[in-house]
Write an enzyme that holds these catalytic residues in place. Structure first.
Site, short mmCIF file in Angstrom:
data_model
loop_
_atom_site.label_atom_id
_atom_site.label_comp_id
_atom_site.label_asym_id
_atom_site.label_seq_id
_atom_site.Cartn_x
_atom_site.Cartn_y
_atom_site.Cartn_z
N TRP A 155 33.78 51.44 40.79
CA TRP A 155 33.17 51.27 39.47
C TRP A 155 31.81 50.61 39.59
CZ3 TRP A 155 33.60 46.44 36.13
CH2 TRP A 155 33.83 45.30 36.88
N ASP A 156 31.53 50.00 40.75
CA ASP A 156 30.25 49.33 41.00
C ASP A 156 29.09 50.25 40.61
OD1 ASP A 156 32.36 48.29 42.54
OD2 ASP A 156 31.01 47.41 44.00
N GLU B 217 40.59 40.57 39.98
CA GLU B 217 41.66 41.14 40.81
C GLU B 217 42.70 40.13 41.27
OE1 GLU B 217 39.15 43.00 43.77
OE2 GLU B 217 39.26 44.93 42.73
N LYS C 107 38.88 35.64 39.85
CA LYS C 107 38.03 36.01 40.98
C LYS C 107 36.60 36.27 40.55
CE LYS C 107 37.63 39.53 44.57
NZ LYS C 107 38.13 40.82 45.06
N GLN C 108 36.45 36.96 39.43
CA GLN C 108 35.11 37.43 39.06
C GLN C 108 35.02 37.58 37.54
OE1 GLN C 108 36.62 41.06 41.17
NE2 GLN C 108 34.86 41.98 40.12
O1 IFM Z 1 34.61 46.93 42.89
C1 IFM Z 1 34.67 45.71 43.55
C2 IFM Z 1 35.75 44.89 42.90
O2 IFM Z 1 35.45 44.64 41.56
C3 IFM Z 1 35.89 43.58 43.63
N1 IFM Z 1 36.18 43.80 45.02
C4 IFM Z 1 35.15 44.58 45.69
C5 IFM Z 1 34.94 45.92 45.01
C6 IFM Z 1 33.82 46.70 45.69
O3 IFM Z 1 32.59 46.08 45.52
#
Ligand code: IFM
Length: 723
Positions: A323-324, A465, A577-578
């Site tokens: 999705w990046d 995640e 995580k994010q």
């Molecule tokens: O898409 C990301 C995910 O959101 C977090 N782990 C790494 C992936 C690839 O950059």
């Protein structure tokens, strides 16, 4: 400060830096990525010629992109002593990447000789790598140069190339085949030097080599140019030419000619994409580095490829598209190079069959895109993505099965391409079908509660995640609602403008009933946001242990321990995580007041580990929305310098996840342009709402405005101009 804003140099040799330097000093042209390693290095130093779009699976190991044999390998021996960094003592050594010109340089003083090399992956001839080595001897000596095509290469889950056939002559050629599907990979090499020497060829187990030897004179400068073509028979390559022809053509131009056209191509890229940040040279250089990396991996040679999560820096993350691309990289290209943005989305149109297949496998309808998409949309994500560092057993993770927001993210970008450009060709060439099939997937993935009629998405993984298998991730629900809404808008648009095309599509997809479902489900699934309250990331998130990041870190028993999965240290706490809720706020700015963004930002930021390189940029972007450039600044620096510092996480459990970070590279652009300048578009018109950090006195960039015209935006603390 007076850092050179277009170059980054590191001096001296530290073997612990070999891997990160490979990423820092990467060169590429969208088809080939060549890691920032020395001419004389091999697989132990992770030298690699990474290729876009060609994958292979060896046995039951992870499927990954194919690395080509290295055709610009070159080792020089002076009186039989190798001039090899890390092996031979050196007096001085520097390694440089020139962002403006896309050129890698090294200069090493080995005492007996000095060696300089320049290397590029041609931005004009996408199959071509060229390098020029210049060396000078301290005293008269016997010189032997070993150069050629090395087939013994670095792979994570390889080997992938077999049946090497060698051809010698003026041009060396190695033809190989991938193991699984027998795709050809052909590498050729021409070597040009103007000093008299003996040359013999050697077919060895590790490759095909030339041995060039002569008696060298002290103080004399010798130059050797190497041209290497890599050919893998994919769409978009120079199919009418053989790898042999390609190097002969380059040879005729000479290194200077190849360099000149390459520099001109880079210059044209910068004309449209340069972002000037006056006031802080280091920040400017980091931003230049970020944009440089984006150009280096953009597949300009093909109209059906996308960009992997680690670009072309290696086989990490299986060379897969995440999705990046749609959420982080797409805006950069949409605003600076819409044709390329369109190609990236075309990849999703071409890979729709893979998404339809995946949905079916999971018992759903419509398009469930791969979490880690490889060729044809095949799912590259395994069921086990990390290892338990203590038991060494693989950990079951649910990214592949439950990170369903990826389908929504793709439909989101598909719609935004149209909304930003007004160009409906992508919708008509398959984009609308993607949007419809994604809506159909969400329809089939929802559950309706009997008691209150609420429509829910259960058992999902949001962007964060560390919390798997949650119910009603607000990010996911909002993305699904947006897709349903845009399915209705797309249908209305096509029906109004292209009625017969619309009818044909609706009939072909048998979509009438699903369109009615979209209208019915939309109000029931759309999250309701109370502006006075913190948004709960998913059902029950607020009931989790609310402890600090420091507390969670103190529970860590091993630095490579994975924080998520079933029993990771973060999984049962509010540590995420994010960016997740905050990412949603960044993507749907129209839904949230600056005050609501501030309130949620202040809640979630201290609870975020920023364990993903995708996190900091979302926090920086949203901090600008509530006027706090000071809060945005550190996150900006972290994002923009991610591949220069090389300090980001390289391990998930025992799995190597290092490489360059395209999403963060694009995130740096997002912060500068959409955060600091506050760029948005309304009805095709550029709107600005600046929030300039005090460190920056003037910000300037070019973007596409109405009717495809490029405009220059300049922002200062006194105001802004659009010209
Ligand atoms: O898409 C990301 C995910 O959101 C977090 N782990 C790494 C992936 C690839 O950059």
């Amino acid at each position: 400060m007076n850092a050179d804003i277009w170059k980054y140099t590191r001096s001296g040799f530290d073997k612990n830096e070999v891997i990160t330097n490979g990423n820092r000093f990467l060169i590429g042209n969208g088809f080939i990525g060549y890691r920032g390693t020395m001419d004389e290095w091999g697989k132990d130093e992770l030298s690699a010629v990474n290729l876009a779009g060609i994958y292979d699976q060896n046995g039951d190991k992870w499927r990954e992109p194919v690395n080509a044999p290295n055709g610009v390998f070159c080792k020089i021996l002076i009186d039989r002593i190798p001039m090899a960094l890390g092996e031979t003592e050196t007096k001085e050594h520097t390694q440089t990447i020139d962002f403006r010109r896309g050129v890698h340089e090294r200069e090493t003083d080995f005492g007996k000789a000095t060696l300089k090399s320049e290397r590029l992956c041609s931005m004009v001839r996408h199959n071509l790598i060229a390098s020029r080595l210049t060396f000078k001897l301290c005293e008269d000596s016997r010189v032997e140069i070993i150069t050629g095509i090395v087939t013994d290469i670095w792979d994570i889950n390889g080997p992938h190339l077999f049946d090497h056939a060698f051809k010698t002559g003026r041009v060396l050629v190695v033809s190989s085949k991938t193991g699984e599907l027998s795709f050809p990979v052909v590498v050729s090499q021409a070597a040009v030097y103007d000093f008299p020497a003996d040359e013999v060829h050697e077919m060895a187990k590790t490759g095909l080599y030339r041995h060039i030897s002569f008696d060298g004179k002290a103080g004399q400068e010798y130059t050797l140019a190497l041209f290497c073509a890599v050919y893998s028979g994919q769409k978009g390559e120079q199919l009418n030419k053989s790898a042999e022809d390609l190097v002969i053509e380059a040879e005729k131009l000479g290194f200077c000619g190849v360099l000149a056209e390459h520099e001109a191509a880079w210059d044209a890229l910068w004309q449209n994409s340069e972002v000037t940040l006056e006031g802080d040279d280091k920040a400017q250089r980091a931003l230049n580095a970020s944009i440089y990396h984006l150009h280096s991996i953009a597949p300009r040679h093909a109209d059906n490829l996308s960009i992997p999560a680690r670009g072309l820096s290696g086989q990490t993350y299986k060379g897969a598209i995440f999705w990046d691309t749609e959420i982080f990289l797409f805006p950069f290209f949409a605003h600076t190079d819409p044709a390329l943005a369109k190609n990236l989305l075309r990849y999703r149109i071409e890979t729709l069959p893979g998404a339809l297949k995946k949905a079916k496998e999971y018992g759903f309808r419509g398009a469930f895109y791969a979490w880690e998409s490889q060729e044809g949309g095949a799912e590259g994500c395994s069921y086990f993505n990390a290892n338990d560092i203590f038991t060494r057993r693989p950990l079951r993770t649910y990214f592949r099965d439950k990170q369903i927001h990826v389908s929504g993210d793709i439909a989101y970008a598909m719609w935004h391409y149209f909304a930003l450009s007004g160009d409906d060709s992508l919708l008509r060439e398959g984009g609308a079908e993607v949007i419809f099939q994604v809506a159909r997937f969400f329809i089939s993935r929802t559950h309706q509660r009997v008691d209150n009629g609420k429509v829910e998405l259960l058992d999902v993984v949001g962007p964060d995640e560390y919390h798997e298998r949650v119910n009603n991730s607000v990010f996911t629900n909002q993305m699904a609602a947006f897709c349903l809404e845009n399915t209705i808008k797309t249908a209305d648009y096509l029906k109004g403008k292209y009625p017969s095309e619309y009818r044909a599509l609706m009939d072909r997809l048998d979509f009438k009933e699903d369109l009615a479902f979209c209208r019915e489900l939309l109000p029931k699934i759309k999250p309701q946001f109370d502006p006075e309250k913190i948004i709960e990331q998913f059902d029950g998130y607020f009931d989790l242990e609310d402890c600090s990041l420091r507390t969670v870190s103190s529970r860590i028993l091993h630095k490579q321990e994975y924080w998520g999965s079933n029993n990771g240290v973060a999984a049962h706490t509010q540590i995420i995580k994010q960016a997740d809720v905050v990412a949603m706020m960044a993507l749907f700015p129209e839904l949230f007041s600056p005050e609501a963004v501030r309130r949620n930002w202040e809640y979630y930021e201290p609870r975020t580990e920023h364990g993903s390189s995708l996190s900091a940029c979302m926090y920086a972007l949203t901090a600008c929305r509530f006027g706090r450039a000071d809060l945005a600044w550190d996150h900006f620096l972290k994002t923009a310098s991610i591949d220069l510092t090389g300090t980001s996480k390289s391990w998930a459990g025992e799995i190597y996840i290092g490489g360059t970070h395209p999403a963060a590279n694009a995130g740096a652009w997002l912060i500068a342009v959409m955060g600091f300048a506050g760029l948005s578009k309304q009805n095709g018109r550029i709107m600005l709402s600046p929030c300039l950090p005090e460190q920056i006195t003037r910000l300037s960039f070019r973007v596409i405005a109405e009717n495809g015209i490029r405009k220059t935006v300049t922002v200062t603390h006194e105001g802004y101009e659009i010209q």
